[in-house]
Design a protein around this motif. Structure first.
Motif, PDB file in Angstrom:
ATOM      1  N   GLU A   1       1.745   3.878 -14.831  1.00  0.00           N
ATOM      2  CA  GLU A   1       0.074   3.460 -14.911  1.00  0.00           C
ATOM      3  C   GLU A   1       0.134   1.830 -14.749  1.00  0.00           C
ATOM      4  O   GLU A   1      -0.437   1.052 -14.330  1.00  0.00           O
TER       5      GLU A   1
ATOM      6  N   LYS B   1       1.831   0.369 -12.444  1.00  0.00           N
ATOM      7  CA  LYS B   1       0.601   0.226 -11.309  1.00  0.00           C
ATOM      8  C   LYS B   1      -0.019  -0.360 -11.108  1.00  0.00           C
ATOM      9  O   LYS B   1      -0.472  -1.663 -10.470  1.00  0.00           O
ATOM     10  N   SER B   2      -0.702  -0.841 -12.340  1.00  0.00           N
ATOM     11  CA  SER B   2      -1.664  -1.981 -12.798  1.00  0.00           C
ATOM     12  C   SER B   2      -1.195  -3.182 -13.184  1.00  0.00           C
ATOM     13  O   SER B   2      -2.022  -4.392 -12.626  1.00  0.00           O
TER      14      SER B   2
END
Length: 116
Positions: A69, A72-73
């Motif tokens: 995550e 991805k951010s």
């Protein structure tokens, strides 16, 4: 093993890129900042998943998911069509590859019984 050799290559490249980007300030283009952050994240992953240069035997699923995550951010922050977009995308791809090499195959799945 191929995976460990490739992991060392990515680590070495990340270290060299971090050294070259050491003087990046807050006023630098966002894609340059993303590149620096991605290469720093590779170092953080090594510190997290290795102890005394020996890989940890297993990785928790939550920890692996959290790192995915974070990558991805960081990838979402890339400005399309901006300067250094190509290099920023490549840096993110290397961070994903490194995470998969050092932690992907060692994720523990507690739903499977280990007793035969």
């Amino acid at each position: 093993m191929y995976g460990e050799k490739r992991a060392r290559q990515v680590e070495y490249k990340a270290r060299k890129q971090r050294e070259s980007l050491a003087g990046v300030s807050n006023t630098a283009p966002l894609n340059v900042q993303v590149r620096l952050r991605a290469y720093c994240m590779i170092w953080e992953l090594k510190q997290k998943y290795y102890k005394a240069d020996t890989p940890l035997p297993y990785v928790s699923k939550a920890s692996h998911k959290a790192d995915e995550e974070r990558i991805k951010s960081l990838e979402a922050k890339i400005i399309k069509g901006g300067s250094d977009e190509e290099r920023a995308v490549k840096a993110i791809a290397e961070a994903k590859e490194y995470l998969e090499i050092v932690a992907g195959s060692r994720v523990r799945d507690n739903s499977k019984c280990l007793v035969f």
